[in-house]
Design an enzyme around this catalytic site. Structure first.
Site, mmCIF file in Angstrom:
data_model
loop_
_atom_site.group_PDB
_atom_site.id
_atom_site.type_symbol
_atom_site.label_atom_id
_atom_site.label_comp_id
_atom_site.label_asym_id
_atom_site.label_seq_id
_atom_site.Cartn_x
_atom_site.Cartn_y
_atom_site.Cartn_z
ATOM 1 N N CYS A 25 -4.299 28.915 66.406
ATOM 2 C CA CYS A 25 -4.293 28.232 67.701
ATOM 3 C C CYS A 25 -3.748 29.113 68.823
ATOM 4 O O CYS A 25 -3.908 28.792 70.002
ATOM 5 C CB CYS A 25 -3.481 26.946 67.616
ATOM 6 S SG CYS A 25 -3.992 25.936 66.235
ATOM 7 N N ASN B 177 -8.547 18.950 68.542
ATOM 8 C CA ASN B 177 -7.876 20.248 68.399
ATOM 9 C C ASN B 177 -8.928 21.313 68.070
ATOM 10 O O ASN B 177 -9.500 21.308 66.981
ATOM 11 C CB ASN B 177 -6.827 20.127 67.283
ATOM 12 C CG ASN B 177 -6.093 21.430 67.021
ATOM 13 O OD1 ASN B 177 -6.457 22.490 67.541
ATOM 14 N ND2 ASN B 177 -5.068 21.364 66.202
ATOM 15 N N HIS C 79 -1.419 23.917 74.105
ATOM 16 C CA HIS C 79 -2.403 23.788 73.026
ATOM 17 C C HIS C 79 -2.579 22.305 72.719
ATOM 18 O O HIS C 79 -1.611 21.564 72.592
ATOM 19 C CB HIS C 79 -1.906 24.540 71.793
ATOM 20 C CG HIS C 79 -2.704 24.249 70.573
ATOM 21 N ND1 HIS C 79 -4.081 24.328 70.553
ATOM 22 C CD2 HIS C 79 -2.337 23.852 69.328
ATOM 23 C CE1 HIS C 79 -4.517 24.008 69.349
ATOM 24 N NE2 HIS C 79 -3.485 23.710 68.593
HETATM 25 O O1 UT7 Z 1 -3.101 23.126 65.865
HETATM 26 C C1 UT7 Z 1 -2.140 23.645 64.997
HETATM 27 C C2 UT7 Z 1 -0.936 22.884 64.989
HETATM 28 N N1 UT7 Z 1 -1.176 21.574 64.458
HETATM 29 C C3 UT7 Z 1 -0.436 20.606 64.858
HETATM 30 O O2 UT7 Z 1 0.400 20.810 65.690
HETATM 31 C C4 UT7 Z 1 -0.587 19.265 64.180
HETATM 32 C C5 UT7 Z 1 0.780 18.705 63.909
HETATM 33 N N2 UT7 Z 1 0.800 17.424 63.224
HETATM 34 C C6 UT7 Z 1 0.339 16.280 63.739
HETATM 35 O O3 UT7 Z 1 -0.246 16.244 64.800
HETATM 36 C C7 UT7 Z 1 0.656 15.007 63.003
HETATM 37 O O4 UT7 Z 1 1.590 15.286 61.975
HETATM 38 C C8 UT7 Z 1 -0.592 14.321 62.369
HETATM 39 C C9 UT7 Z 1 -1.445 13.702 63.460
HETATM 40 C C10 UT7 Z 1 -1.383 15.329 61.570
HETATM 41 C C11 UT7 Z 1 -0.151 13.172 61.448
HETATM 42 O O5 UT7 Z 1 0.645 12.263 62.161
HETATM 43 P P1 UT7 Z 1 2.052 11.800 61.550
HETATM 44 O O6 UT7 Z 1 2.612 10.840 62.492
HETATM 45 O O7 UT7 Z 1 2.841 13.040 61.265
HETATM 46 O O8 UT7 Z 1 1.601 11.066 60.233
HETATM 47 P P2 UT7 Z 1 1.990 11.387 58.720
HETATM 48 O O9 UT7 Z 1 1.323 12.639 58.272
HETATM 49 O O10 UT7 Z 1 3.464 11.282 58.557
HETATM 50 O O11 UT7 Z 1 1.322 10.170 57.997
HETATM 51 C C12 UT7 Z 1 1.741 8.827 58.242
HETATM 52 C C13 UT7 Z 1 0.851 7.894 57.433
HETATM 53 C C14 UT7 Z 1 0.711 8.304 55.973
HETATM 54 O O12 UT7 Z 1 0.682 7.132 55.200
HETATM 55 P P3 UT7 Z 1 1.985 6.682 54.333
HETATM 56 O O13 UT7 Z 1 2.247 7.835 53.418
HETATM 57 O O14 UT7 Z 1 3.064 6.478 55.368
HETATM 58 O O15 UT7 Z 1 1.540 5.436 53.669
HETATM 59 C C15 UT7 Z 1 -0.656 8.946 55.927
HETATM 60 O O16 UT7 Z 1 -1.260 8.846 54.657
HETATM 61 O O17 UT7 Z 1 -0.459 7.873 57.978
HETATM 62 C C16 UT7 Z 1 -1.419 8.131 56.942
HETATM 63 N N3 UT7 Z 1 -2.547 8.815 57.503
HETATM 64 C C17 UT7 Z 1 -3.607 8.194 58.045
HETATM 65 N N4 UT7 Z 1 -3.888 6.892 58.192
HETATM 66 C C18 UT7 Z 1 -5.035 6.584 58.808
HETATM 67 C C19 UT7 Z 1 -2.753 10.172 57.605
HETATM 68 N N5 UT7 Z 1 -3.932 10.408 58.212
HETATM 69 C C20 UT7 Z 1 -4.476 9.207 58.484
HETATM 70 C C21 UT7 Z 1 -5.667 8.809 59.106
HETATM 71 N N6 UT7 Z 1 -5.916 7.495 59.245
HETATM 72 N N7 UT7 Z 1 -6.556 9.698 59.565
#
Ligand code: UT7
Length: 328
Positions: free
Chosen positions: A115, A285, A255
């Site tokens: 990125c 992204n 970004h």
């Molecule tokens: O570009 C390079 C740099 N990249 C970034 O900066 C990305 C950084 N990370 C993020 O933007 C966020 O961490 C994400 C958007 C990827 C995820 O958001 P989060 O608030 O960190 O969610 P999480 O990974 O902690 O997941 C929360 C819950 C999980 O369920 P449980 O385990 O709490 O039951 C996931 O399984 O959300 C679930 N989940 C989803 N649910 C519905 C993960 N992806 C999805 C989805 N739809 N697409």
């Protein structure tokens, strides 16, 4: 006597036509428009058509940048392309871009900084030009993330989009000046965001493909926290280098990985949200392409005014970080 400086003399961007909405994704994996919007700020993203590649999208972004700069492709003596989705492992996509543009002499290479690809390329291009040998450089980031996205993995497939952005750097009296840039990385965090297979460590085999290791994997939550802290730190560092303050920044162009990350960075820097440029809702992204697409979009839509101070900041796989300050 005219003092020769290096500046951005043209910008361009390209987005593929096909739109994939959150509602389309609801039909592909167990997700919802509400989850994606609340967690990321993304509503839709663009996807490359079959046959569209990093170099073809880079060409589409570069042509308007060259036209705006008044630079013919033959006048380029340097082409740097940030990408981790090059057309093929060999040769560099920058050489394929060069051939598409009809240039036969420029130095061409790709850089892999995820990125941060654009800001890394900008820093390299500017510093090479300061060495005195180059007069016109094309700095591009182009990513076809859809080809390394696992469309069965809801953790990642809702995040990414395809696109390309470009700027021309020219030596001369005009152009928008790069005041300072800062780039860095910490490979200790390499495993948090990766494509495991396809290199020398894990060459592609049928078993590797069955395990789906050719796709991007990310520990989103850990990356999220590091993204906020390192983007804010990079922004402060480049402002300090340039002798400026966050209060002087007209536009923060971060970004575009996640709206919540961008808001947290702005808050940490005390930059009001209305001064943060956002297009993640429309494009998702696009890795290294998000910053130059944002810059070119702001330029072409008349958002940027002469004298504006633009703070670009990025973070990505590596882990890499970067920030650059431009006087428009
Ligand atoms: O570009 C390079 C740099 N990249 C970034 O900066 C990305 C950084 N990370 C993020 O933007 C966020 O961490 C994400 C958007 C990827 C995820 O958001 P989060 O608030 O960190 O969610 P999480 O990974 O902690 O997941 C929360 C819950 C999980 O369920 P449980 O385990 O709490 O039951 C996931 O399984 O959300 C679930 N989940 C989803 N649910 C519905 C993960 N992806 C999805 C989805 N739809 N697409």
């Amino acid at each position: 006597m005219t003092v020769e400086t290096i500046g951005i003399t043209g910008t361009g961007y390209y987005l593929p036509e096909r739109v994939l909405t959150n509602f389309d994704l609801e039909k592909m994996v167990d997700t919802s428009d509400q989850w994606i919007l609340e967690r990321t700020g993304i509503r839709q993203r663009r996807l490359a058509a079959p046959g569209e590649t990093a170099s073809s999208m880079a060409e589409a972004a570069s042509r308007p940048a060259l036209a705006a700069a008044g630079v013919d492709p033959e006048q380029l003596d340097l082409i740097i392309l940030g990408t981790f989705t090059a057309d093929q492992p060999l040769p560099a996509a920058a050489c394929l871009l060069q051939a598409r543009l009809g240039n036969h002499t420029a130095a061409c290479f790709d850089i892999s900084a995820a990125c941060c690809g654009f800001i890394y390329a900008l820093e390299l291009g500017e510093k090479l030009m300061l060495g005195g040998r180059y007069r016109n450089a094309l700095i591009v980031a182009s990513e076809v993330l859809s080809c390394v996205t696992d469309w069965q993995d809801r953790n990642t497939c809702v995040l990414f989009g395809d696109g390309a952005g470009a700027v021309v750097l020219s030596k001369g009296a005009g152009g928008h000046r790069i005041l300072d840039t800062y780039i860095g990385a910490d490979g200790e965090y390499a495993s948090l965001l990766k494509v495991e297979a396809g290199g020398s460590a894990v060459p592609i085999t049928r078993e590797v493909l069955d395990r789906r290791e050719q796709y991007v994997r990310m520990e989103g939550n850990k990356v999220f926290k590091l993204a906020v802290s390192s983007m804010a730190r990079s922004a402060r560092r480049v402002l300090k280098q340039a002798g400026g303050t966050a209060g002087e920044v007209t536009w923060l162009l971060p970004h575009q990985a996640n709206l919540r990350i961008m808001k947290a960075v702005a808050k940490s820097l005390k930059i009001p949200e209305e001064r943060v440029y956002i297009n993640v809702d429309r494009y998702g992204n696009m890795s290294g392409a998000t910053v130059p697409v944002g810059l070119a979009e702001m330029d072409h839509n008349g958002v940027l005014k002469p004298g504006d101070l633009v703070l670009m900041v990025a973070f990505g796989g590596g882990l890499t970080w970067s920030a650059s300050l431009v006087r428009w």
